[in-house]
Motif scaffolding. Structure first.
Motif, PDB file in Angstrom:
ATOM      1  N   LYS A 279       0.701  -1.169  -0.074  1.00  0.00           N
ATOM      2  CA  LYS A 279       0.117  -0.111  -0.039  1.00  0.00           C
ATOM      3  C   LYS A 279       0.865   1.279   0.054  1.00  0.00           C
ATOM      4  CE  LYS A 279      -4.297  -1.339   2.137  1.00  0.00           C
ATOM      5  NZ  LYS A 279      -4.872  -1.557   3.299  1.00  0.00           N
ATOM      6  N   ASN A 280       0.346   2.345  -0.635  1.00  0.00           N
ATOM      7  CA  ASN A 280       0.949   3.655  -0.533  1.00  0.00           C
ATOM      8  C   ASN A 280       2.469   3.744  -1.108  1.00  0.00           C
ATOM      9  OD1 ASN A 280      -1.464   4.535   0.549  1.00  0.00           O
ATOM     10  ND2 ASN A 280      -0.886   4.090   2.799  1.00  0.00           N
ATOM     11  N   CYS A 281       2.700   2.952  -2.108  1.00  0.00           N
ATOM     12  CA  CYS A 281       3.877   3.220  -2.694  1.00  0.00           C
ATOM     13  C   CYS A 281       4.005   3.932  -3.968  1.00  0.00           C
ATOM     14  CB  CYS A 281       4.399   1.552  -3.186  1.00  0.00           C
ATOM     15  SG  CYS A 281       4.822   0.636  -1.932  1.00  0.00           S
ATOM     16  N   ARG A 282       5.063   4.598  -4.071  1.00  0.00           N
ATOM     17  CA  ARG A 282       5.256   5.513  -5.170  1.00  0.00           C
ATOM     18  C   ARG A 282       6.636   5.677  -5.930  1.00  0.00           C
ATOM     19  NH1 ARG A 282       5.657   8.427  -0.755  1.00  0.00           N
ATOM     20  NH2 ARG A 282       7.526  10.002  -0.802  1.00  0.00           N
ATOM     21  N   LEU A 283       6.924   5.942  -6.878  1.00  0.00           N
ATOM     22  CA  LEU A 283       7.909   6.239  -7.578  1.00  0.00           C
ATOM     23  C   LEU A 283       8.416   7.523  -7.676  1.00  0.00           C
ATOM     24  CD1 LEU A 283       7.978   3.815 -10.738  1.00  0.00           C
ATOM     25  CD2 LEU A 283       9.097   3.328  -8.468  1.00  0.00           C
ATOM     26  N   GLU A 284       9.590   8.003  -7.374  1.00  0.00           N
ATOM     27  CA  GLU A 284       9.850   9.449  -7.536  1.00  0.00           C
ATOM     28  C   GLU A 284      11.046   9.387  -8.360  1.00  0.00           C
ATOM     29  OE1 GLU A 284       8.681  11.481  -3.246  1.00  0.00           O
ATOM     30  OE2 GLU A 284      10.667  11.532  -3.934  1.00  0.00           O
ATOM     31  N   ILE A 285      11.046  10.135  -9.540  1.00  0.00           N
ATOM     32  CA  ILE A 285      12.058   9.855 -10.757  1.00  0.00           C
ATOM     33  C   ILE A 285      12.646  11.250 -10.904  1.00  0.00           C
ATOM     34  CG2 ILE A 285      12.161   9.622 -13.188  1.00  0.00           C
ATOM     35  CD1 ILE A 285       9.359   8.116 -13.014  1.00  0.00           C
ATOM     36  N   ASN A 286      13.860  11.335 -10.657  1.00  0.00           N
ATOM     37  CA  ASN A 286      14.651  12.486 -10.844  1.00  0.00           C
ATOM     38  C   ASN A 286      15.283  12.414 -12.288  1.00  0.00           C
ATOM     39  OD1 ASN A 286      16.722  14.473 -10.705  1.00  0.00           O
ATOM     40  ND2 ASN A 286      17.299  13.880  -8.934  1.00  0.00           N
ATOM     41  N   LEU A 287      14.894  13.223 -13.166  1.00  0.00           N
ATOM     42  CA  LEU A 287      15.323  13.258 -14.471  1.00  0.00           C
ATOM     43  C   LEU A 287      16.641  13.786 -14.818  1.00  0.00           C
ATOM     44  CD1 LEU A 287      11.784  14.174 -15.710  1.00  0.00           C
ATOM     45  CD2 LEU A 287      12.900  12.058 -16.226  1.00  0.00           C
ATOM     46  N   THR A 288      17.304  14.478 -13.950  1.00  0.00           N
ATOM     47  CA  THR A 288      18.696  15.048 -14.158  1.00  0.00           C
ATOM     48  C   THR A 288      19.721  14.191 -13.293  1.00  0.00           C
ATOM     49  OG1 THR A 288      18.633  16.276 -11.849  1.00  0.00           O
ATOM     50  CG2 THR A 288      17.651  17.373 -13.638  1.00  0.00           C
ATOM     51  N   TYR A 289      19.760  12.918 -14.096  1.00  0.00           N
ATOM     52  CA  TYR A 289      20.583  11.725 -13.773  1.00  0.00           C
ATOM     53  C   TYR A 289      21.974  12.186 -13.700  1.00  0.00           C
ATOM     54  CZ  TYR A 289      21.519  11.152 -18.657  1.00  0.00           C
ATOM     55  OH  TYR A 289      21.939  11.425 -19.919  1.00  0.00           O
ATOM     56  N   TRP A 290      22.381  12.994 -14.522  1.00  0.00           N
ATOM     57  CA  TRP A 290      23.739  13.260 -14.614  1.00  0.00           C
ATOM     58  C   TRP A 290      24.401  14.072 -13.389  1.00  0.00           C
ATOM     59  CZ3 TRP A 290      19.862  15.344 -17.471  1.00  0.00           C
ATOM     60  CH2 TRP A 290      19.596  16.601 -17.108  1.00  0.00           C
ATOM     61  N   ASP A 291      23.395  14.681 -12.763  1.00  0.00           N
ATOM     62  CA  ASP A 291      23.887  15.541 -11.759  1.00  0.00           C
ATOM     63  C   ASP A 291      22.386  15.734 -10.837  1.00  0.00           C
ATOM     64  OD1 ASP A 291      24.225  17.575  -9.747  1.00  0.00           O
ATOM     65  OD2 ASP A 291      24.955  18.996 -11.301  1.00  0.00           O
ATOM     66  N   GLU A 292      22.369  14.796  -9.787  1.00  0.00           N
ATOM     67  CA  GLU A 292      21.172  14.828  -9.267  1.00  0.00           C
ATOM     68  C   GLU A 292      20.634  16.332  -8.344  1.00  0.00           C
ATOM     69  OE1 GLU A 292      19.961  11.451  -6.471  1.00  0.00           O
ATOM     70  OE2 GLU A 292      21.856  10.430  -7.195  1.00  0.00           O
ATOM     71  N   ASN A 293      21.630  16.941  -8.412  1.00  0.00           N
ATOM     72  CA  ASN A 293      21.331  18.236  -8.013  1.00  0.00           C
ATOM     73  C   ASN A 293      21.439  19.444  -8.787  1.00  0.00           C
ATOM     74  OD1 ASN A 293      21.131  17.272  -5.275  1.00  0.00           O
ATOM     75  ND2 ASN A 293      23.242  17.152  -5.104  1.00  0.00           N
ATOM     76  N   PHE A 294      21.245  19.451 -10.046  1.00  0.00           N
ATOM     77  CA  PHE A 294      21.279  20.304 -11.071  1.00  0.00           C
ATOM     78  C   PHE A 294      20.407  21.252 -10.848  1.00  0.00           C
ATOM     79  CE2 PHE A 294      19.876  21.593 -15.369  1.00  0.00           C
ATOM     80  CZ  PHE A 294      20.677  21.917 -15.796  1.00  0.00           C
ATOM     81  N   ASP A 295      20.945  22.437 -11.057  1.00  0.00           N
ATOM     82  CA  ASP A 295      19.943  23.740 -10.584  1.00  0.00           C
ATOM     83  C   ASP A 295      19.039  23.986 -11.766  1.00  0.00           C
ATOM     84  OD1 ASP A 295      18.958  25.806  -9.893  1.00  0.00           O
ATOM     85  OD2 ASP A 295      20.972  27.069  -9.656  1.00  0.00           O
ATOM     86  N   THR A 296      17.714  23.347 -11.677  1.00  0.00           N
ATOM     87  CA  THR A 296      16.825  23.452 -12.503  1.00  0.00           C
ATOM     88  C   THR A 296      16.195  24.849 -12.435  1.00  0.00           C
ATOM     89  OG1 THR A 296      15.169  22.591 -11.008  1.00  0.00           O
ATOM     90  CG2 THR A 296      16.032  21.209 -12.862  1.00  0.00           C
ATOM     91  N   ASP A 297      16.126  25.621 -11.359  1.00  0.00           N
ATOM     92  CA  ASP A 297      15.665  27.007 -11.040  1.00  0.00           C
ATOM     93  C   ASP A 297      16.198  27.780 -12.137  1.00  0.00           C
ATOM     94  OD1 ASP A 297      13.669  25.768  -9.477  1.00  0.00           O
ATOM     95  OD2 ASP A 297      14.829  26.822  -7.802  1.00  0.00           O
TER      96      ASP A 297
END
Ligand SMILES: Cc1cc2nc3c(=O)[nH]c(=O)nc-3n(C[C@H](O)[C@H](O)[C@H](O)COP(=O)(O)OP(=O)(O)OC[C@H]3O[C@@H](n4cnc5c(N)ncnc54)[C@H](O)[C@@H]3O)c2cc1C
Length: 373
Positions: free
Chosen positions: A253-271
């Motif tokens: 129950k209550n399982c989800r996937l969280e997909i980080n699309l900036t795989y080359w740099d997980e903290n890529f500054d999208t803002d």
């Protein structure tokens, strides 16, 4: 003085059954009959690894499996090095990729089937088109269907219905009813996920990502790699591995996937990126960029609730199967004499990377030692 020959029956000419038959072929005092319901042997082995067969992994660790304690014990008796030496002795040349995955050098799964079936000694007989429906155990002998031969040792190696169309799943391993062993419910593992409120427009999109499986606030597992969006959900090796961890949960129950699309740099500054570029065209796969255009989402955390795994037909292995307390560490059944149970019939499943074939082969190798002792 004549030496009494032992009659061994193996049900199933798949990975574990063929490996055992090949090994027992080296013991001339045994007559081995392998019963296979298909016209051809080794069907799943041939389909493995996209036709290349990832036969094992150099880095087999217990936590790659749903039953780590059992596998830890198994590794005390049979290691990947022993499997490699065995295949090499039988003439199979292998190659290893950078992630420790071992394949036949031919890059063709049929080579593995050929190595296991060619040059068998005369004491081994492969009987194809033979569907085992019933077993009988009387006076310490095993009878299969209406066969006149009585066997001293019976080995169950008939796998699981994973990856089969529903018609072929029906009645799979029906003969087990005659033994009344405890069988844990069979469910898909190493499969894609069906997702809730899923935008179909993503279908066909293939990209890399870092994917995390959460249950409520708890991170269950996280992996990085290629993902493929389908008509109703998501697939790919990363996703299949996550499905194995999903199956290990007591409740899904209550399982989800969280997909980080900036795989080359997980903290890529999208803002900053979005401030400079105003859209995601140069950042994301076009289908993801179009979705973002319609309804912006967090690029580090594209989130989907999980409905379920794909049905068994779309799975590589089964989670569930014959309960491990039914067997000893050498794969002998506890409640029947001279009965062994191998491979995927048991409630042991591993992640992608050669772990399931390793288990099938290792269970056969340990059983061979036990039978010939
Ligand atoms: C598409 C796909 C890709 C995969 N790729 C990989 C991979 O690359 N690496 C990896 O480690 N694992 C892989 N796996 C998993 C792996 O193939 C299995 O875990 C493994 O083959 C199990 O071996 P087994 O001997 O237990 O069963 P199987 O190999 O399935 O053999 C069972 C045999 O028993 C026969 N049988 C069944 N019932 C009866 C009956 N009543 N009478 C007579 N015969 C019967 C079947 O026809 C079959 O030939 C893959 C699986 C799939 C479906």
């Amino acid at each position: 003085m004549s030496c009494k020959r032992k009659h061994i029956a193996i049900i199933g000419a798949g990975a574990s059954g063929l490996f055992l038959a090949k090994k027992l072929s080296e013991s001339p005092d045994m007559d081995v009959t392998v019963f296979e319901k298909n016209r051809q042997v080794g069907a799943k082995l041939r389909a493995s690894g996209g036709g290349k067969a990832n036969i094992f992994n150099r880095d087999i660790r217990p936590d790659h499996y749903n039953k780590p304690e059992f596998v830890a014990e198994l590794l005390q008796h049979y290691s990947p090095e022993q499997l490699e030496n065995q295949f090499s002795e039988w003439g199979l040349v292998t190659i290893t990729d950078e992630e420790g995955r071992v394949y036949p050098a031919s890059q063709f799964s049929q080579t593995v089937v050929d190595v296991l079936t060619h040059y068998l000694n005369e004491n081994v007989q492969l009987v194809t088109n033979y569907d085992v429906q019933h077993l009988d155990y009387k006076n310490r002998k095993w009878k299969i269907n209406d066969s006149p031969t009585l066997f001293d040792v019976l080995v169950l190696a008939s796998g699981s219905p994973a990856g089969m169309i529903p018609k072929n799943q029906r009645g799979y391993n029906h003969y087990l009813q005659d033994l009344a062993l405890k069988i844990n419910h069979l469910e898909s593992s190493l499969s894609g996920f069906i997702l809730k409120d899923y935008p179909k427009s993503l279908s066909g999109c293939r990209t890399k990502a870092v994917v995390s499986l959460y249950q409520n606030k708890k991170l269950i597992h996280k992996e990085s790699g290629e993902i493929t969006f389908k008509d109703d959900g998501i697939s790919g090796i990363v996703i299949m591995n996550l499905s194995a961890y999903y199956r290990r949960l007591l409740s899904t129950k209550n399982c989800r996937l969280e997909i980080n699309l900036t795989y080359w740099d997980e903290n890529f500054d999208t803002d900053t990126y979005l401030r400079d570029n105003h859209n995601t065209t140069g950042l994301l796969h076009p289908k993801l960029a179009a979705l973002y255009q319609q309804k912006p989402f967090d690029i580090h955390r594209l989130t989907f609730q999980i409905e379920d795994t794909y049905p068994l037909e779309g799975a590589q292995v089964c989670h569930g199967g014959i309960d491990l307390p039914e067997i000893e560490g050498n794969f002998a059944a506890k409640r029947f004499k001279n009965l062994y149970i191998l491979g995927e019939m048991l409630d042991v499943d591993g992640v992608c990377g050669g772990y399931n074939l390793f288990f099938a082969f290792a269970s056969a190798a340990i059983t061979a030692t036990s039978i010939t002792k």
